[in-house]
Enzyme design. Structure first.
Site, short mmCIF file in Angstrom:
data_model
loop_
_atom_site.label_atom_id
_atom_site.label_comp_id
_atom_site.label_asym_id
_atom_site.label_seq_id
_atom_site.Cartn_x
_atom_site.Cartn_y
_atom_site.Cartn_z
CD1 TRP A 144 -3.67 -9.07 -0.66
CD2 TRP A 144 -4.88 -9.12 1.22
NE1 TRP A 144 -2.80 -9.17 0.40
CE2 TRP A 144 -3.50 -9.20 1.56
CE3 TRP A 144 -5.81 -9.14 2.25
CZ2 TRP A 144 -3.05 -9.31 2.89
CZ3 TRP A 144 -5.37 -9.24 3.57
CH2 TRP A 144 -4.01 -9.32 3.87
CG ASP B 251 -7.24 -3.67 -1.96
OD1 ASP B 251 -6.42 -2.80 -1.66
OD2 ASP B 251 -7.26 -4.81 -1.44
CE LYS C 55 0.48 -4.50 2.29
NZ LYS C 55 -0.91 -4.95 2.41
C1 PLP Z 1 -1.97 -5.72 2.66
C2 PLP Z 1 -3.15 -5.76 1.80
C3 PLP Z 1 -4.47 -5.77 2.31
C4 PLP Z 1 -4.74 -5.85 3.78
O1 PLP Z 1 -4.58 -4.65 4.39
P1 PLP Z 1 -4.88 -4.43 5.96
O2 PLP Z 1 -4.70 -2.96 6.09
O3 PLP Z 1 -3.89 -5.25 6.70
O4 PLP Z 1 -6.27 -4.88 6.21
C5 PLP Z 1 -5.50 -5.74 1.41
N1 PLP Z 1 -5.30 -5.70 0.09
C6 PLP Z 1 -4.07 -5.70 -0.44
C7 PLP Z 1 -3.89 -5.65 -1.92
C8 PLP Z 1 -2.95 -5.73 0.40
O5 PLP Z 1 -1.72 -5.72 -0.12
#
Ligand code: PLP
Length: 357
Positions: A100, A167, A191
């Protein structure tokens, strides 16, 4: 309904109560005689949900004055681009802790000099790098606090000489966060805070407006701030479920209490991984995530992997296959994953050892 233990990495288990309230709201939302997916997003009933959801974020995370919480589309993946577009003039710094992070870095490169201050790519991202220097002339420093695929996590809110952007897709609302240390925090909801379809952005207003380039309307955070996340039609249903999920977090006692529950579940599972001679954890101990627990078969039992997968499946374990880049197993034990599910997985590992060693 059959009972399973849901360890999916995302979308994933949500509080049952939130799902049940959502089912009712799909039938009749707030006594309007219409479904939550049929009402106008400009109705006063809906505006109240938007306001309440932002307020819940502010309350649970103790977000200081000067920050806004936005609910957008596009996922965390679109934020990778929007962050660079809205914050980078010439140079940005990134910590490369997984796939990511790499995706975020790729988008940033289109907007200026992108410095990777440290990377754990050399060992399949199984640790959080330390002892790096953040360039003082960077417009921001970007981190991924929880690395969903590898099960590593930055659990402390670090000090950064430049605006810090994180993030937090997979560990937001799992612990208290000192929001004042960040210029922005973002993530996909799917999540820990709701279903897929909505992206949360916590942004410090004074950190915006420092770039010279033209920013397209929909990609400009200011557009969404000025319009209270309703410049265009928001993902109404996803926000509704997010609201209920946050109410559940509050009911559980808030982030300190939820963090304690999460730590307890993680301790239980890691203790079994460390005790059980058939399994071994993949993340370095001091980098271990309390959200995603990654492990593989010990080398001498490598050929038993498929057997354990089948054994666990039979006992109701869902979603424990590790990401293809790491292999083995991954149990995602987000906020709403009950302790009983972790206990069931631990028991499953113990019984498998008894029967196969
Ligand atoms: C799942 C995830 C993403 C991607 O998220 P989307 O909403 O599918 O774009 C980005 N960063 C992390 C740390 C993730 O776990």
């Amino acid at each position: 309904m059959k009972t399973v233990h849901n360890f999916n990495a995302g979308p994933c288990v949500l509080p049952r109560e939130a799902v049940n309230v959502a089912i009712e709201a799909l039938k009749d939302f707030a006594g309007t005689g219409m479904s939550v997916i049929e009402i106008s997003h400009r109705s006063k009933e809906w505006e109240a949900v938007m306001k309440e959801t932002e307020d819940l974020w502010k309350e649970l995370l103790e977000i200081p004055e000067g920050y806004r919480v936005l609910f957008l589309g596009g996922g965390a993946s679109l934020e990778f681009l929007m962050v660079a577009m809205n914050f980078m003039n010439k140079k940005a710094a990134y910590l490369e802790t997984g796939v990511w992070a790499k995706k975020a870095i790729k988008e940033a490169k289109a907007f200026g000099e992108t410095v990777v201050v440290a990377s754990s790519a050399d060992t399949t991202f199984n640790y959080i790098p330390k002892g790096y220097t953040i360039p003082a002339d960077a417009d921001y420093f970007h981190i991924t606090t929880n690395n969903t695929i590898y099960g590593t996590e930055i659990k402390e809110d670090m000090d950064s000489p430049v605006p810090l952007i994180a993030d937090m897709s997979s560990d937001i609302m799992s612990r208290p966060v000192d929001v004042s240390k960040y210029a922005m925090i973002y993530g996909g909801a799917q999540k820990n805070v709701g279903p897929a379809g909505v992206t949360f952005v916590i942004v410090k207003e004074s950190a915006l407006g420092k770039v010279e380039r033209y920013i397209p309307t929909m990609l400009d955070y200011k557009t969404h701030i000025e319009n209270d996340s309703m410049f265009n039609t928001p993902p109404v249903f996803s926000i509704f479920v997010m609201n209920e999920t946050l109410k559940w977090v509050k009911k559980m006692g808030g982030l300190k209490a939820v963090n304690k529950m999460n730590q307890d579940k993680a301790d239980l599972l890691y203790a079994e991984i460390d005790r059980n001679s058939m399994f071994v954890g993949t993340a370095e101990k001091d980098s271990r995530s309390i959200m995603n627990v990654c492990f593989v078969m010990s080398p001498e039992y490598k050929e038993k992997e498929a057997d354990f997968m089948a054994y666990a499946k039979e006992r109701g374990m869902v979603g424990i296959k590790g990401h293809r880049s790491v292999g083995g197993f991954r149990a995602s034990i987000y906020n709403a994953c009950p302790r009983e599910s972790v206990e069931a997985l631990v028991k499953c590992m113990q019984d498998f050892e008894k029967e196969n060693k």
